[in-house]
Design a protein around this motif. Sequence first.
Motif, PDB file in Angstrom:
ATOM      1  N   GLY A   1       0.825  -1.201   0.000  1.00  0.00           N
ATOM      2  CA  GLY A   1       0.000   0.000   0.000  1.00  0.00           C
ATOM      3  C   GLY A   1       0.852   1.241   0.000  1.00  0.00           C
ATOM      4  N   THR A   2       0.223   2.385   0.228  1.00  0.00           N
ATOM      5  CA  THR A   2       0.950   3.650   0.336  1.00  0.00           C
ATOM      6  C   THR A   2       1.425   3.842   1.769  1.00  0.00           C
ATOM      7  N   HIS A   3       2.147   4.911   1.980  1.00  0.00           N
ATOM      8  CA  HIS A   3       2.675   5.230   3.311  1.00  0.00           C
ATOM      9  C   HIS A   3       1.537   5.304   4.337  1.00  0.00           C
ATOM     10  N   SER A   4       0.508   6.057   4.050  1.00  0.00           N
ATOM     11  CA  SER A   4      -0.602   6.225   4.997  1.00  0.00           C
ATOM     12  C   SER A   4      -1.348   4.921   5.222  1.00  0.00           C
ATOM     13  N   GLU A   5      -1.534   4.150   4.155  1.00  0.00           N
ATOM     14  CA  GLU A   5      -2.260   2.892   4.281  1.00  0.00           C
ATOM     15  C   GLU A   5      -1.509   1.890   5.152  1.00  0.00           C
ATOM     16  N   LEU A   6      -0.206   1.855   5.001  1.00  0.00           N
ATOM     17  CA  LEU A   6       0.575   0.907   5.795  1.00  0.00           C
ATOM     18  C   LEU A   6       0.665   1.319   7.254  1.00  0.00           C
ATOM     19  N   LEU A   7       0.706   2.622   7.514  1.00  0.00           N
ATOM     20  CA  LEU A   7       0.687   3.064   8.914  1.00  0.00           C
ATOM     21  C   LEU A   7      -0.622   2.663   9.580  1.00  0.00           C
ATOM     22  N   ALA A   8      -1.682   2.719   8.826  1.00  0.00           N
ATOM     23  CA  ALA A   8      -2.987   2.378   9.388  1.00  0.00           C
ATOM     24  C   ALA A   8      -3.094   0.897   9.726  1.00  0.00           C
ATOM     25  N   LYS A   9      -2.292   0.047   9.051  1.00  0.00           N
ATOM     26  CA  LYS A   9      -2.375  -1.399   9.293  1.00  0.00           C
ATOM     27  C   LYS A   9      -1.649  -1.827  10.567  1.00  0.00           C
ATOM     28  N   ARG A  10      -0.834  -0.937  11.130  1.00  0.00           N
ATOM     29  CA  ARG A  10      -0.112  -1.223  12.375  1.00  0.00           C
ATOM     30  C   ARG A  10       0.684  -2.545  12.301  1.00  0.00           C
ATOM     31  N   GLY A  11       1.388  -2.749  11.179  1.00  0.00           N
ATOM     32  CA  GLY A  11       2.206  -3.953  11.025  1.00  0.00           C
ATOM     33  C   GLY A  11       3.691  -3.627  11.089  1.00  0.00           C
ATOM     34  N   TYR A  12       4.476  -4.373  10.281  1.00  0.00           N
ATOM     35  CA  TYR A  12       5.934  -4.215  10.283  1.00  0.00           C
ATOM     36  C   TYR A  12       6.328  -2.786   9.898  1.00  0.00           C
ATOM     37  N   TYR A  13       5.672  -2.240   8.878  1.00  0.00           N
ATOM     38  CA  TYR A  13       6.001  -0.885   8.420  1.00  0.00           C
ATOM     39  C   TYR A  13       5.751   0.126   9.532  1.00  0.00           C
ATOM     40  N   TRP A  14       4.622  -0.003  10.205  1.00  0.00           N
ATOM     41  CA  TRP A  14       4.301   0.937  11.293  1.00  0.00           C
ATOM     42  C   TRP A  14       5.315   0.807  12.427  1.00  0.00           C
ATOM     43  N   GLN A  15       5.721  -0.402  12.757  1.00  0.00           N
ATOM     44  CA  GLN A  15       6.708  -0.618  13.816  1.00  0.00           C
ATOM     45  C   GLN A  15       8.049   0.031  13.450  1.00  0.00           C
ATOM     46  N   THR A  16       8.438  -0.132  12.196  1.00  0.00           N
ATOM     47  CA  THR A  16       9.688   0.486  11.741  1.00  0.00           C
ATOM     48  C   THR A  16       9.591   2.000  11.799  1.00  0.00           C
ATOM     49  N   TYR A  17       8.456   2.521  11.401  1.00  0.00           N
ATOM     50  CA  TYR A  17       8.222   3.966  11.456  1.00  0.00           C
ATOM     51  C   TYR A  17       8.350   4.484  12.887  1.00  0.00           C
ATOM     52  N   CYS A  18       7.739   3.804  13.819  1.00  0.00           N
ATOM     53  CA  CYS A  18       7.801   4.227  15.220  1.00  0.00           C
ATOM     54  C   CYS A  18       9.231   4.190  15.750  1.00  0.00           C
ATOM     55  N   LEU A  19       9.975   3.151  15.391  1.00  0.00           N
ATOM     56  CA  LEU A  19      11.360   3.044  15.851  1.00  0.00           C
ATOM     57  C   LEU A  19      12.217   4.170  15.296  1.00  0.00           C
ATOM     58  N   GLN A  20      12.026   4.511  14.027  1.00  0.00           N
ATOM     59  CA  GLN A  20      12.866   5.523  13.403  1.00  0.00           C
ATOM     60  C   GLN A  20      12.524   6.935  13.874  1.00  0.00           C
ATOM     61  N   TYR A  21      11.258   7.185  14.199  1.00  0.00           N
ATOM     62  CA  TYR A  21      10.861   8.531  14.604  1.00  0.00           C
ATOM     63  C   TYR A  21      10.675   8.664  16.123  1.00  0.00           C
ATOM     64  N   GLY A  22      11.059   7.626  16.855  1.00  0.00           N
ATOM     65  CA  GLY A  22      11.016   7.708  18.311  1.00  0.00           C
ATOM     66  C   GLY A  22       9.613   7.774  18.878  1.00  0.00           C
ATOM     67  N   ILE A  23       8.642   7.139  18.241  1.00  0.00           N
ATOM     68  CA  ILE A  23       7.261   7.126  18.716  1.00  0.00           C
ATOM     69  C   ILE A  23       7.032   5.836  19.501  1.00  0.00           C
ATOM     70  N   PRO A  24       6.648   5.920  20.761  1.00  0.00           N
ATOM     71  CA  PRO A  24       6.400   4.701  21.552  1.00  0.00           C
ATOM     72  C   PRO A  24       5.288   3.875  20.922  1.00  0.00           C
ATOM     73  N   MET A  25       5.558   2.600  20.685  1.00  0.00           N
ATOM     74  CA  MET A  25       4.572   1.747  20.019  1.00  0.00           C
ATOM     75  C   MET A  25       3.437   1.328  20.946  1.00  0.00           C
ATOM     76  N   ASP A  26       3.599   1.522  22.267  1.00  0.00           N
ATOM     77  CA  ASP A  26       2.547   1.103  23.183  1.00  0.00           C
ATOM     78  C   ASP A  26       1.500   2.184  23.377  1.00  0.00           C
ATOM     79  N   GLU A  27       1.699   3.365  22.741  1.00  0.00           N
ATOM     80  CA  GLU A  27       0.692   4.413  22.852  1.00  0.00           C
ATOM     81  C   GLU A  27      -0.516   4.054  22.001  1.00  0.00           C
ATOM     82  N   GLU A  28      -1.703   4.300  22.567  1.00  0.00           N
ATOM     83  CA  GLU A  28      -2.932   4.060  21.820  1.00  0.00           C
ATOM     84  C   GLU A  28      -3.158   5.226  20.860  1.00  0.00           C
TER      85      GLU A  28
END
Length: 599
Positions: free
Chosen positions: A552-579
């Motif tokens: 998918g696109t960047h926004s679509e993959l972030l919405a799926k909360r999968g591997y891409y979203w996890q990588t995004y959170c790690l690179q931008y310092g966003i805690p993955m446990d936040e709702e």
Amino acid sequence: MRKQFAWLWKNMDAPFRRRHVIALCVCAFTCLLLLVNPALSQRLIDDVIVAGNPKPLLSILAVMLVVKLGREGLRYMMVIFLEKDSQNVVFNLRRRLFSKMQYNDMAFFDTHRTGDLMTRMSADLDWCRHFLSYIDYRIIDAVCTFLFATIYLLLVNWKLTLLLIIITPILLLITKFFSRHVRPRFVFMREKLSEMNTAAQENIAGNRVVKAFAREEYEKERFEQKNQAFMDSHLRINKLWLTFFPIIELLVNAIQLVTVFVGGLFIIRGELTPGELAIFTGLSWAVSNPMRELGNLINDLQRFSTSAAKVMELYYGTPSIVDAPDAVAHERMQGKIEFDHVSFRFDTKPILTDVSFSVQPGQTVAVMGPTGSGKTTLIHLLARFYDVSEGAIQVDDCDVKQWKLSELRGGIGTATQDVFLFSDTVEGNIAFGDQSLTQEDVMDFARRADAAEFAEKLPEGYDTIIGERGVGLSGGQRQRIALARAMAVRPGILIMDDTTSAVDSETEQYIQDQLRHLPYECTKFIIAQRISSMRDADLILVLQDGKITERGTHSELLAKRGYYWQTYCLQYGIPMDEEQSTASGSNSAVGAPAAGMGV
């Protein structure tokens, strides 16, 4: 042995073949000339010394001198011819072998060590040259010398001649036994030579890694083991030869003893003149010396046979990936890509499984995933370095198997993280894929890859020799030259495999902007781990264990909360446990800064 000689003969140009035949005929003729001086020696002893008649002395000596000088002159010409002929063959072979390697597929280089290939191109080829310049004429020389001398001695005194050659069958049996046991040892020694060369080549190529880890002593000991193994294999062959050598020498010397002892008895009994005995003593070496050389010639023949077999394996090898007989000609590649249920196995190990996606001309597709997930394999299959195990890959609605390889690969510009630069100028490396580029074109693509600034500051600018593999340049500088080289061919598909992993964020943003404004239309295929490198892609694929798990696109993959979203959170310092809601995650993703840390 016959096949190997026929193979060498085929690779000799016609004029050199004629000269080679002439040279071998000269060799046989000079063997015949060996009989002249012993015959003259008989006259010298019987007609001059014994008869006490000095008149023929000067004429006999003059003829002996002319024959000697003529023979040496002919053999000098023969050696020159043989050397030129052998060099012609090696030149042709080296050229054809190099051409063969250029068109061999990736599977060939996966299974052949660099050191082994270098050994075939150097030491093994040199033994092919040695056969044509030395071994073949020494065989003819030994055979003709033995035959001519034996026939002549039979005419002089057949009884004494038979006593001399009765030892021959014994020597032949010994030689046959030696030949049977020495060949496998030469094969083993050839393998040890290849291993030693491979170790040396790897050490030289990886010298910076060796120094970085202070492993000089370890590498020294590793090479010492390979060197010792090669020396031991060589000594085992010599030891085998030395086992037979004393027996051969004893039998050869027995020929000379028989000549003197029995010849003396024949003179006493009046069956032989002193001059005729001089013929036997003068030609006994012509009977014994070929026997003495037989072992050495067999050694050389076995070594030549082993080396030639290795070269012939490379010479007659055929790549599995070639142009199809009905390959379709194309003009410029448009860049449409379609993977249709593609699977790929390497030595029965599955690398990709049921991969399907399509990209329209001019679009950008990005691929990310953990190490070993098959990302680089995708581009190898696209360029047809390997053929798919199942499914099909189409470029511009044509199966890659129906493309001509030169047009398919010529339409794809590739820049990888593991950059290989040639020992050439900066300009030469950038223009490697298109030698028609002008200086202005080279400078333009260097600017687009952000390589112009540091290239102009080099001692001789774009004419600076950057050294083997880009020594003296930083990782980011090498990557930028590689990217400029890929863009410079104006490809229909531009592949960037972690191309900006060694550059800073500011440089990455500049390069991405330049990629959006290239002076030609192309499809971009990006393999990366940085979110900032792929966030603007039209299609993002996530590969895991050889399968596409997200797309998918960047926004679509972030919405799926999968591997891409996890990588995004790690690179931008966003805690993955936040709702976070899908919407807010997408909105924050769009507004996030482009820069990010690589993983």
